[in-house]
Design a protein around this motif. Sequence first.
Motif, mmCIF file in Angstrom:
data_model
loop_
_atom_site.group_PDB
_atom_site.id
_atom_site.type_symbol
_atom_site.label_atom_id
_atom_site.label_comp_id
_atom_site.label_asym_id
_atom_site.label_seq_id
_atom_site.Cartn_x
_atom_site.Cartn_y
_atom_site.Cartn_z
ATOM 1 N N ARG A 172 -9.378 -4.685 11.707
ATOM 2 C CA ARG A 172 -8.227 -3.887 11.260
ATOM 3 C C ARG A 172 -8.008 -4.007 9.750
ATOM 4 N NH1 ARG A 172 -6.044 -6.101 16.118
ATOM 5 N NH2 ARG A 172 -5.836 -4.531 17.745
ATOM 6 N N THR A 173 -8.188 -5.217 9.228
ATOM 7 C CA THR A 173 -7.975 -5.418 7.795
ATOM 8 C C THR A 173 -9.064 -4.748 6.972
ATOM 9 O OG1 THR A 173 -7.060 -7.574 8.428
ATOM 10 C CG2 THR A 173 -7.359 -7.166 6.098
ATOM 11 N N LEU A 174 -10.296 -4.790 7.461
ATOM 12 C CA LEU A 174 -11.386 -4.085 6.779
ATOM 13 C C LEU A 174 -11.107 -2.585 6.726
ATOM 14 C CD1 LEU A 174 -14.629 -5.791 8.182
ATOM 15 C CD2 LEU A 174 -13.664 -6.033 5.885
ATOM 16 N N ALA A 175 -10.555 -2.038 7.811
ATOM 17 C CA ALA A 175 -10.255 -0.605 7.863
ATOM 18 C C ALA A 175 -9.197 -0.222 6.836
ATOM 19 C CB ALA A 175 -9.797 -0.216 9.269
ATOM 20 N N MET A 176 -8.207 -1.101 6.621
ATOM 21 C CA MET A 176 -7.193 -0.820 5.611
ATOM 22 C C MET A 176 -7.769 -0.941 4.200
ATOM 23 S SD MET A 176 -4.603 0.275 7.038
ATOM 24 C CE MET A 176 -3.722 0.440 5.484
ATOM 25 N N LEU A 177 -8.633 -1.930 3.984
ATOM 26 C CA LEU A 177 -9.316 -2.048 2.695
ATOM 27 C C LEU A 177 -10.160 -0.800 2.414
ATOM 28 C CD1 LEU A 177 -10.462 -5.786 2.577
ATOM 29 C CD2 LEU A 177 -9.113 -4.614 0.822
ATOM 30 N N ALA A 178 -10.742 -0.248 3.482
ATOM 31 C CA ALA A 178 -11.553 0.968 3.350
ATOM 32 C C ALA A 178 -10.717 2.137 2.832
ATOM 33 C CB ALA A 178 -12.174 1.325 4.699
ATOM 34 N N SER A 179 -9.521 2.322 3.403
ATOM 35 C CA SER A 179 -8.636 3.400 2.954
ATOM 36 C C SER A 179 -8.227 3.215 1.502
ATOM 37 C CB SER A 179 -7.386 3.451 3.838
ATOM 38 O OG SER A 179 -7.729 3.773 5.163
ATOM 39 N N LEU A 180 -7.975 1.968 1.137
ATOM 40 C CA LEU A 180 -7.568 1.666 -0.223
ATOM 41 C C LEU A 180 -8.694 1.981 -1.215
ATOM 42 C CD1 LEU A 180 -5.427 -1.353 -1.195
ATOM 43 C CD2 LEU A 180 -7.392 -0.800 -2.585
ATOM 44 N N LYS A 181 -9.933 1.612 -0.850
ATOM 45 C CA LYS A 181 -11.078 1.884 -1.711
ATOM 46 C C LYS A 181 -11.282 3.391 -1.894
ATOM 47 C CE LYS A 181 -12.451 -2.126 -2.985
ATOM 48 N NZ LYS A 181 -12.318 -2.473 -4.422
ATOM 49 N N ASP A 182 -11.044 4.142 -0.841
ATOM 50 C CA ASP A 182 -11.182 5.599 -0.933
ATOM 51 C C ASP A 182 -10.205 6.171 -1.957
ATOM 52 O OD1 ASP A 182 -11.794 8.319 -0.242
ATOM 53 O OD2 ASP A 182 -9.997 8.318 1.015
ATOM 54 N N ILE A 183 -8.952 5.738 -1.894
ATOM 55 C CA ILE A 183 -7.940 6.225 -2.834
ATOM 56 C C ILE A 183 -8.292 5.837 -4.268
ATOM 57 C CG2 ILE A 183 -5.527 5.922 -3.548
ATOM 58 C CD1 ILE A 183 -4.831 5.745 -0.582
ATOM 59 N N GLN A 184 -8.923 4.669 -4.432
ATOM 60 C CA GLN A 184 -9.293 4.197 -5.763
ATOM 61 C C GLN A 184 -10.571 4.862 -6.283
ATOM 62 O OE1 GLN A 184 -9.338 -0.034 -4.785
ATOM 63 N NE2 GLN A 184 -7.422 -0.360 -5.879
ATOM 64 N N GLY A 185 -11.063 5.859 -5.554
ATOM 65 C CA GLY A 185 -12.219 6.614 -6.042
ATOM 66 C C GLY A 185 -13.554 6.041 -5.636
ATOM 67 N N GLU A 186 -13.567 5.242 -4.568
ATOM 68 C CA GLU A 186 -14.817 4.674 -4.066
ATOM 69 C C GLU A 186 -14.999 5.032 -2.590
ATOM 70 O OE1 GLU A 186 -15.897 0.634 -5.657
ATOM 71 O OE2 GLU A 186 -13.746 0.570 -6.077
ATOM 72 N N TYR A 217 0.840 -1.209 0.000
ATOM 73 C CA TYR A 217 0.000 0.000 0.000
ATOM 74 C C TYR A 217 0.871 1.254 0.000
ATOM 75 C CZ TYR A 217 -3.420 3.409 1.860
ATOM 76 O OH TYR A 217 -4.210 4.509 2.064
ATOM 77 N N HIS A 218 1.863 1.272 0.887
ATOM 78 C CA HIS A 218 2.708 2.467 1.006
ATOM 79 C C HIS A 218 3.736 2.576 -0.113
ATOM 80 C CE1 HIS A 218 1.153 4.174 4.705
ATOM 81 N NE2 HIS A 218 1.006 2.951 5.144
ATOM 82 N N LYS A 219 3.964 1.490 -0.828
ATOM 83 C CA LYS A 219 4.826 1.550 -2.005
ATOM 84 C C LYS A 219 4.037 1.941 -3.250
ATOM 85 C CE LYS A 219 7.710 -1.855 -2.749
ATOM 86 N NZ LYS A 219 8.942 -1.100 -3.123
ATOM 87 N N GLY A 220 2.707 2.060 -3.101
ATOM 88 C CA GLY A 220 1.865 2.454 -4.227
ATOM 89 C C GLY A 220 1.422 1.296 -5.096
ATOM 90 N N ASN A 221 1.682 0.047 -4.652
ATOM 91 C CA ASN A 221 1.245 -1.137 -5.397
ATOM 92 C C ASN A 221 -0.154 -1.532 -4.916
ATOM 93 O OD1 ASN A 221 3.789 -1.177 -6.612
ATOM 94 N ND2 ASN A 221 4.633 -2.513 -5.042
ATOM 95 N N LEU A 222 -1.148 -0.740 -5.295
ATOM 96 C CA LEU A 222 -2.489 -0.891 -4.723
ATOM 97 C C LEU A 222 -3.169 -2.213 -5.072
ATOM 98 C CD1 LEU A 222 -3.926 2.741 -4.984
ATOM 99 C CD2 LEU A 222 -2.496 1.705 -3.215
ATOM 100 N N PRO A 223 -3.080 -2.731 -6.316
ATOM 101 C CA PRO A 223 -3.714 -4.030 -6.589
ATOM 102 C C PRO A 223 -3.143 -5.153 -5.725
ATOM 103 C CG PRO A 223 -3.222 -2.886 -8.647
ATOM 104 C CD PRO A 223 -2.546 -2.118 -7.555
ATOM 105 N N SER A 224 -1.815 -5.157 -5.557
ATOM 106 C CA SER A 224 -1.189 -6.177 -4.712
ATOM 107 C C SER A 224 -1.611 -6.015 -3.253
ATOM 108 C CB SER A 224 0.336 -6.090 -4.826
ATOM 109 O OG SER A 224 0.945 -7.051 -3.997
ATOM 110 N N ALA A 225 -1.688 -4.763 -2.790
ATOM 111 C CA ALA A 225 -2.128 -4.498 -1.410
ATOM 112 C C ALA A 225 -3.543 -5.015 -1.213
ATOM 113 C CB ALA A 225 -2.061 -3.001 -1.112
ATOM 114 N N GLU A 226 -4.420 -4.721 -2.165
ATOM 115 C CA GLU A 226 -5.818 -5.152 -2.049
ATOM 116 C C GLU A 226 -5.922 -6.677 -2.006
ATOM 117 O OE1 GLU A 226 -10.185 -4.323 -4.085
ATOM 118 O OE2 GLU A 226 -8.372 -3.679 -5.109
ATOM 119 N N GLU A 227 -5.153 -7.351 -2.836
ATOM 120 C CA GLU A 227 -5.172 -8.823 -2.865
ATOM 121 C C GLU A 227 -4.744 -9.406 -1.519
ATOM 122 O OE1 GLU A 227 -2.876 -12.473 -5.197
ATOM 123 O OE2 GLU A 227 -2.824 -10.449 -6.046
#
Length: 401
Positions: free
Chosen positions: A148-162, A118-128
């Motif tokens: 905790r994992t749901l909360a991180m998925l939430a942040s990722l979805k926000d960055i992806q425009g959702e 996630y912090h390296k910007g590899n969002l698809p890999s982070a999501e997987e």
Amino acid sequence: MTIAPAISQKAKWRNVLEQQKLANAQRWLEILEKSNAPITLVHEDYDNFLRALETTIQTPKTFEIAYKLSQILYPIIFGYADWDRWLIYLQQMHFISNNLKKEHEEARLLQQIGDIQYHKGNLPSAEENYHTASLLYKNQGNLSSYSRTLAMLASLKDIQGEPKKGVSLCQKAIAEAQKAQDNLALANASLNLSNIYRRIRNWEQALKAAKTAYLIFHRLGHSALLTKTSITLIAIWAESGDWEEINQLSAELITVLNESGDVYKLCQLKNNLGAVAYRQGNYVLAEAAWQEALQLNSQIQEPMELASIYNNLGMVYTQLQEWETAEEMLLKAITAYQRFGDTFSWANSLDNLADLYEVREQTAEFKQTLQEAIAGLQVLKDTPHAAELLDYMQKRLASST
């Protein structure tokens, strides 16, 4: 004439050396477990702890020591942003945990791999990795880690425009933490929710969620996460102009972060303090803070924070009439945001670039830039903060025509 030692003798001494390394790793683990100041200890002896960990991640028989050591070290060293090295460590341990059928450890390691990606910007890999970890936690009935994992998925979805999906996932994370009666997981989810609300400009809800997280972390005595929450609070207060609160808190944070060596959080803080100075109209101070953030980021190469710094420097150099540098910074931000798929921030940086072209009376470039941003932002037009930016840019374009 030199006589070569027998093969059995070589094996014996190799075994002795391995036992010594293992005993040394065990000793460092015990020192860390008994320490009253583990952050200071790791900061002073980081290389020794790494050697101890590297000794134990090679084989299944030393997995237990490796895992224990890594789990104490990981939250301390995360701010060092030594991510490429730690990605290798975690992937090696995950491979062994999978072979040993240790599902709890496997889920935790997948979550941490997701954090680094996630912090390296590899969002698809982070999501997987987050998704797989969340399923393992759910199957185990581990509601705290699932939250905790749901909360991180939430942040990722926000960055992806959702952002709606992000808010929904965070609210689910909060509900799971409450079921588990886990205040630490509750505070983590609240902090992530605050940052989503902050990104979509819902300042009231952002402040409410951040204060909830702050109070819980304070009550638990969790200094590292308290610092993280404080950095978010500064960003929110900067928007409302609460300068007194910011001045009091920022001085304390700089001291704490310099002592701990947490480059990542210090970079975030400097970025936020630059925004404070910018909103006060102190462009020279803002430029200095953002340049310092840029220098700090050069040590860690955190791409999403770097994109934000580039955008901010572009804005301040526009104000300082350093046109070429402003354009360079904004174009770098635009490219970075486009790579992550962060459509809102991409459009926002294009709008800032339009400001530069407008003040330089480059009419064709001004119109073209706004048209590009408007077209790209259509996918988020049903999201309030994006709709507001879209309406603003459309009115600018119409008035120029």
